[in-house]
Design a protein around this motif. Structure first.
Motif, PDB file in Angstrom:
ATOM      1  N   PHE A   1      46.199  46.433  45.482  1.00  0.00           N
ATOM      2  CA  PHE A   1      46.676  46.116  44.279  1.00  0.00           C
ATOM      3  C   PHE A   1      47.571  47.067  43.686  1.00  0.00           C
TER       4      PHE A   1
ATOM      5  N   ARG B   1      37.711  47.936  46.627  1.00  0.00           N
ATOM      6  CA  ARG B   1      37.588  46.543  45.736  1.00  0.00           C
ATOM      7  C   ARG B   1      35.617  46.873  44.153  1.00  0.00           C
TER       8      ARG B   1
ATOM      9  N   VAL C   1      38.194  43.789  37.115  1.00  0.00           N
ATOM     10  CA  VAL C   1      38.294  44.563  38.533  1.00  0.00           C
ATOM     11  C   VAL C   1      38.914  45.696  39.742  1.00  0.00           C
ATOM     12  N   CYS C   2      39.120  46.620  39.811  1.00  0.00           N
ATOM     13  CA  CYS C   2      39.795  47.807  40.716  1.00  0.00           C
ATOM     14  C   CYS C   2      40.051  47.038  42.395  1.00  0.00           C
ATOM     15  N   ASP C   3      41.494  47.141  42.594  1.00  0.00           N
ATOM     16  CA  ASP C   3      41.155  46.856  44.461  1.00  0.00           C
ATOM     17  C   ASP C   3      42.654  48.264  44.597  1.00  0.00           C
TER      18      ASP C   3
ATOM     19  N   THR D   1      48.110  43.882  36.392  1.00  0.00           N
ATOM     20  CA  THR D   1      47.646  45.294  36.798  1.00  0.00           C
ATOM     21  C   THR D   1      47.588  45.616  36.390  1.00  0.00           C
TER      22      THR D   1
ATOM     23  N   TYR E   1      46.053  54.220  41.407  1.00  0.00           N
ATOM     24  CA  TYR E   1      45.077  53.625  41.810  1.00  0.00           C
ATOM     25  C   TYR E   1      45.559  51.781  40.558  1.00  0.00           C
TER      26      TYR E   1
ATOM     27  N   CYS F   1      43.695  48.233  38.689  1.00  0.00           N
ATOM     28  CA  CYS F   1      42.743  47.807  38.438  1.00  0.00           C
ATOM     29  C   CYS F   1      43.082  45.981  37.423  1.00  0.00           C
TER      30      CYS F   1
ATOM     31  N   GLU G   1      34.127  45.554  41.599  1.00  0.00           N
ATOM     32  CA  GLU G   1      33.770  44.603  40.110  1.00  0.00           C
ATOM     33  C   GLU G   1      32.784  44.932  39.205  1.00  0.00           C
TER      34      GLU G   1
END
Length: 253
Positions: A247, A168, A242-244, A220, A196, A198, A170
């Motif tokens: 997600f 994760r 935010v990239c996780d 997302t 992926y 975000c 940010e």
């Protein structure tokens, strides 16, 4: 007549000796300082280390005697080799480049630089071939990262923010926080998780900004090579990106 025969024999022996002395020595007879070597090893010790020697000055390839699987590769450039930044590549059983990690670097070609071994990202992998080529270059530094592009065509401005992949992450948008109306995610070619996703958080409320692309709606957004997403509610100021890897998409976007 006997003198002529003896002379001819001596001349023949002399020429043969000169030819032998002039022939290049086998690669294995060169000192280490003049050799290009690639070492393959595995963390368990189940497979003997393979040391492959390659030639200087042009593309050179070799097949290791043992194919592994291996976990690590080290490129060892002798101190007298002209191209000290020479890079090499290791191919898997399907002849695809193996991705390696060393420190913060992710690449499909490997250098020496006195920094030790590269670890195969996928773990133990069978090796079919080793290739060293003077034309190999270090891959784009963003190839293992995520790039989020925010834009407002009407206002005539845009910004790009780069985030690390793998966990994760940010970050606030680089430069201005908007308002923006579109967003695009560009996943680097060496990012392991190509799907992926975000999320954008609105400045102030910190609420996820809803986006849409070609009939798909979500909070997302992914890459997929399909271009930009549009903000559903029009222009918004973006407080955070935010990239996780956790997600997931809400539908078949």
């Amino acid at each position: 007549m006997q003198y002529t025969s003896t002379t001819s024999l001596l001349l023949s022996l002399l020429l043969a000796t000169q030819t032998t002395l002039a022939a290049p020595a086998p690669a294995g007879n060169y000192p280490i300082s003049k050799q290009i070597r690639v070492a393959l090893s595995d963390s368990t010790g189940a497979h003997a280390q393979q040391l492959v020697s390659l030639q200087e000055g042009s593309r050179s390839s070799a097949t290791p005697q043992g194919t592994g699987p291996f976990d690590f590769v080290s490129v060892l450039i002798g101190s007298e080799i002209a191209q000290q930044d020479l890079r090499c590549q290791v191919l898997d059983s399907a002849h695809n480049p193996i991705i390696g990690l060393r420190g913060a670097n992710t690449d499909i070609t490997f250098s020496d630089a006195g920094k030790g071994a590269w670890k195969f990202r996928a773990g133990a992998t069978v090796v079919s071939e080793v290739v060293c080529d003077p034309s190999f270059k270090q891959i784009d530094s963003d190839a293992g990262k995520l790039r989020v592009v925010l834009a407002n065509d009407g206002a005539g401005f845009a910004t790009q923010t780069v985030l690390d992949a793998g966990a994760r992450a940010e970050a606030a948008p680089i430069g201005t926080k908007g308002p923006y109306e579109t967003v695009e995610l560009r996943v680097g070619e060496l990012v392991e998780k190509q799907d992926y996703r975000c999320q954008l958080l609105e400045e102030g409320s910190n609420a996820p900004i809803a986006v849409e692309r070609k009939g798909s709606k979500d909070v997302t957004f992914g890459d997929g090579g399909k271009g930009e997403w549009t903000f559903q509610a029009g222009e918004k100021r973006v407080g955070n990106i935010v990239c996780d890897p956790a997600f997931t998409k809400a539908d078949a976007a």
